[in-house]
Design a protein around this motif. Structure first.
Motif, PDB file in Angstrom:
ATOM      1  N   PHE A 124       0.842  -1.192   0.000  1.00  0.00           N
ATOM      2  CA  PHE A 124       0.000   0.000   0.000  1.00  0.00           C
ATOM      3  C   PHE A 124       0.880   1.245   0.000  1.00  0.00           C
ATOM      4  CE2 PHE A 124      -3.290  -2.558   2.639  1.00  0.00           C
ATOM      5  CZ  PHE A 124      -3.787  -3.126   1.478  1.00  0.00           C
ATOM      6  N   ALA A 125       0.443   2.266  -0.764  1.00  0.00           N
ATOM      7  CA  ALA A 125       1.159   3.544  -0.766  1.00  0.00           C
ATOM      8  C   ALA A 125       1.078   4.134   0.645  1.00  0.00           C
ATOM      9  CB  ALA A 125       0.502   4.497  -1.770  1.00  0.00           C
ATOM     10  N   ASP A 126       2.086   4.722   1.181  1.00  0.00           N
ATOM     11  CA  ASP A 126       3.390   4.977   0.610  1.00  0.00           C
ATOM     12  C   ASP A 126       4.477   4.084   1.207  1.00  0.00           C
ATOM     13  OD1 ASP A 126       3.334   5.899   3.189  1.00  0.00           O
ATOM     14  OD2 ASP A 126       3.964   7.929   2.740  1.00  0.00           O
ATOM     15  N   GLY A 127       4.022   2.964   1.764  1.00  0.00           N
ATOM     16  CA  GLY A 127       4.977   1.995   2.309  1.00  0.00           C
ATOM     17  C   GLY A 127       5.510   2.340   3.686  1.00  0.00           C
ATOM     18  N   GLU A 128       5.060   3.470   4.232  1.00  0.00           N
ATOM     19  CA  GLU A 128       5.589   3.892   5.541  1.00  0.00           C
ATOM     20  C   GLU A 128       4.742   3.376   6.708  1.00  0.00           C
ATOM     21  OE1 GLU A 128       8.695   5.571   6.392  1.00  0.00           O
ATOM     22  OE2 GLU A 128       8.884   4.564   4.473  1.00  0.00           O
ATOM     23  N   GLN A 129       3.669   2.625   6.405  1.00  0.00           N
ATOM     24  CA  GLN A 129       2.913   1.985   7.485  1.00  0.00           C
ATOM     25  C   GLN A 129       3.841   0.940   8.117  1.00  0.00           C
ATOM     26  OE1 GLN A 129       2.326   1.833   4.279  1.00  0.00           O
ATOM     27  NE2 GLN A 129       0.220   2.285   3.732  1.00  0.00           N
ATOM     28  N   SER A 130       3.693   0.719   9.397  1.00  0.00           N
ATOM     29  CA  SER A 130       4.657  -0.182  10.032  1.00  0.00           C
ATOM     30  C   SER A 130       3.974  -1.217  10.923  1.00  0.00           C
ATOM     31  CB  SER A 130       5.676   0.625  10.838  1.00  0.00           C
ATOM     32  OG  SER A 130       5.000   1.408  11.783  1.00  0.00           O
ATOM     33  N   ARG A 131       4.689  -2.294  11.119  1.00  0.00           N
ATOM     34  CA  ARG A 131       4.184  -3.422  11.907  1.00  0.00           C
ATOM     35  C   ARG A 131       5.251  -3.891  12.880  1.00  0.00           C
ATOM     36  NH1 ARG A 131       0.318  -1.969  10.361  1.00  0.00           N
ATOM     37  NH2 ARG A 131      -1.384  -2.830   9.160  1.00  0.00           N
ATOM     38  N   ASP A 132       4.772  -4.407  14.007  1.00  0.00           N
ATOM     39  CA  ASP A 132       5.645  -5.100  14.939  1.00  0.00           C
ATOM     40  C   ASP A 132       5.662  -6.563  14.484  1.00  0.00           C
ATOM     41  OD1 ASP A 132       6.832  -6.401  17.098  1.00  0.00           O
ATOM     42  OD2 ASP A 132       6.007  -4.978  18.556  1.00  0.00           O
ATOM     43  N   HIS A 133       6.667  -6.910  13.689  1.00  0.00           N
ATOM     44  CA  HIS A 133       6.781  -8.265  13.129  1.00  0.00           C
ATOM     45  C   HIS A 133       7.512  -9.142  14.139  1.00  0.00           C
ATOM     46  CE1 HIS A 133       5.829  -6.767   9.055  1.00  0.00           C
ATOM     47  NE2 HIS A 133       6.607  -5.748   9.351  1.00  0.00           N
ATOM     48  N   ILE A 134       6.879 -10.225  14.526  1.00  0.00           N
ATOM     49  CA  ILE A 134       7.519 -11.116  15.521  1.00  0.00           C
ATOM     50  C   ILE A 134       7.682 -12.514  14.934  1.00  0.00           C
ATOM     51  CG2 ILE A 134       5.285 -11.514  16.726  1.00  0.00           C
ATOM     52  CD1 ILE A 134       7.269 -11.643  19.313  1.00  0.00           C
ATOM     53  N   TYR A 135       8.861 -13.070  15.171  1.00  0.00           N
ATOM     54  CA  TYR A 135       9.208 -14.372  14.587  1.00  0.00           C
ATOM     55  C   TYR A 135       8.518 -15.491  15.374  1.00  0.00           C
ATOM     56  CZ  TYR A 135      12.246 -17.868  12.371  1.00  0.00           C
ATOM     57  OH  TYR A 135      12.739 -18.926  11.650  1.00  0.00           O
ATOM     58  N   VAL A 136       8.080 -16.513  14.640  1.00  0.00           N
ATOM     59  CA  VAL A 136       7.276 -17.571  15.275  1.00  0.00           C
ATOM     60  C   VAL A 136       8.025 -18.269  16.414  1.00  0.00           C
ATOM     61  CG1 VAL A 136       7.886 -19.422  13.641  1.00  0.00           C
ATOM     62  CG2 VAL A 136       5.642 -19.438  14.773  1.00  0.00           C
ATOM     63  N   LYS A 137       9.349 -18.357  16.336  1.00  0.00           N
ATOM     64  CA  LYS A 137      10.089 -19.026  17.425  1.00  0.00           C
ATOM     65  C   LYS A 137       9.943 -18.240  18.731  1.00  0.00           C
ATOM     66  CE  LYS A 137      13.345 -21.614  14.607  1.00  0.00           C
ATOM     67  NZ  LYS A 137      14.747 -21.902  14.238  1.00  0.00           N
ATOM     68  N   ASP A 138       9.850 -16.922  18.621  1.00  0.00           N
ATOM     69  CA  ASP A 138       9.607 -16.117  19.819  1.00  0.00           C
ATOM     70  C   ASP A 138       8.188 -16.365  20.352  1.00  0.00           C
ATOM     71  OD1 ASP A 138      11.959 -14.709  20.490  1.00  0.00           O
ATOM     72  OD2 ASP A 138      11.638 -13.277  18.871  1.00  0.00           O
ATOM     73  N   VAL A 139       7.233 -16.543  19.448  1.00  0.00           N
ATOM     74  CA  VAL A 139       5.840 -16.776  19.866  1.00  0.00           C
ATOM     75  C   VAL A 139       5.726 -18.120  20.601  1.00  0.00           C
ATOM     76  CG1 VAL A 139       3.485 -17.148  18.983  1.00  0.00           C
ATOM     77  CG2 VAL A 139       4.908 -15.302  18.054  1.00  0.00           C
TER      78      VAL A 139
END
Ligand SMILES: NC(=O)c1ccc[n+]([C@@H]2O[C@H](COP(=O)([O-])OP(=O)(O)OC[C@H]3O[C@@H](n4cnc5c(N)ncnc54)[C@H](O)[C@@H]3O)[C@@H](O)[C@H]2O)c1
Length: 309
Positions: free
Chosen positions: A195-210
């Motif tokens: 999605f424009a403009d690509g500056e939206q952000s997420r807290d991406h967490i790796y499954v091993k941490d979950v």
């Protein structure tokens, strides 16, 4: 240790079921295979009950020490409210009633979707403002859990996962993590669509941490609802940079207008409660998680992937 993992054919559930079985636990997976994939369980050594959590006769099940409840309708774009609430709320009630009856611990998957588009960092106490019925169903489950926690009948931990990525999510297709989807596009030689403009952000967490958060939640014997995130938000533009480096591909982002009225612009977990309640803190940065993931998914070995377990 005897454990049930609901949703054990799914992404997170299968990783958890295999991890627990690997530790020597007696694990039973309950999954109706409506979305999960049998391939996720091919090297799982425990028992499998192929039924819906809504229809299963829970009274016939033996007692266990802990239930890790991961089963849910997880396609956040599903707009059938009846279906979503039936599985994610009524199903949850059945799981909880079983745990109370056999006096087992309950660790269950909630979601950062309960926060909606509220300002980051998202804190457990709120504001809570889900933007779709998926987020609402998770909020109702949290409210049910909170009422039960007040009665102190059994240990209950709700884990509000942020954006999880990792091996075993391939079956989720267009609702798998953006990290998976963008990497697939790039490997097919296509420009990554965001999605424009690509500056939206997420807290991406790796499954091993979950998985680690689930185990710690059970071991803590405490009760409460906590965020499971890294505390760091990464923009989609930055994700594409990391993917370009890891995949060794240079493809510019292909921006398009966001069609959704319900959309979170920034997710970033407040992580202090997870640390104080269950001793959980993430180990993987998004860069390290991606490298570790792509080593198993695509066989891409980077010097960093080799040193990350
Ligand atoms: N993946 C994420 O980023 C994320 C983020 C926040 C919360 N969560 C939550 O984590 C849990 C696991 O999600 P996932 O990403 O592994 O999704 P998934 O879709 O891969 O797994 C869900 C599993 O539940 C099963 N299931 C669905 N309805 C069922 C029913 N009625 N009875 C029995 N099984 C049923 C599906 O077949 C599937 O195997 C879910 O509760 C989800 O809401 C996931």
């Amino acid at each position: 240790m005897k454990a049930i993992v609901t949703g054990g054919a799914g992404f997170i559930g299968s990783n958890l079921a295999k991890h627990l079985a690997g530790l020597g636990a007696d694990v039973t997976v309950i999954d109706d295979f409506s979305a999960g994939d049998f391939k996720n369980l091919k090297n799982f050594s425990g028992s499998v009950i192929a039924q819906s959590i809504c229809q299963l006769d829970w009274d016939k099940l033996e007692a266990v020490d802990v239930v890790f409840h991961q089963a849910a309708l997880t396609d956040t774009t599903v707009s059938n409210q009846t279906q979503m609430m039936l599985v994610n709320v009524e199903g949850f009630k059945k799981v909880m009633a079983y745990c109370v009856k056999v006096k087992s611990s309950l660790v269950y998957a909630s979601s950062a979707a309960v926060y909606g588009n509220e300002n980051a960092p998202q804190r457990e106490e709120g504001p809570l403002n889900p933007l779709n019925v998926y987020g609402y169903s998770k909020l109702v489950a949290d409210q049910i859990a909170e009422r039960s926690i007040k009665k102190s009948l059994i240990p209950i931990v709700g884990l509000r996962y942020f954006n999880v990525f990792g091996f075993g999510e391939q079956h989720k297709k267009n609702y798998a993590s953006m990290i998976f989807q963008l990497s697939q596009q790039m490997r097919a030689g296509k420009r990554p669509r965001i999605f424009a403009d690509g500056e939206q952000s997420r807290d991406h967490i790796y499954v091993k941490d979950v998985i680690d958060a689930n185990v710690r939640a059970w071991e803590s014997k405490r009760s409460g609802i906590v965020n499971v995130g890294t505390g760091v938000a990464t923009t989609f533009n930055r994700v594409i940079e990391i993917l370009s480096e890891t995949l060794n591909l240079r493809l510019a982002a292909d921006y398009f207008e966001n069609p959704y009225s319900f959309y979170q612009n920034e997710t970033r977990a407040e992580t202090s409660l997870a640390w104080s309640l269950i001793g959980f803190s993430s180990r993987y940065s998004v860069e390290d998680g991606i490298r570790n993931y792509f080593a198993s998914l695509y066989g891409i070995q980077t010097p960093t992937a080799a040193r990350i377990k």
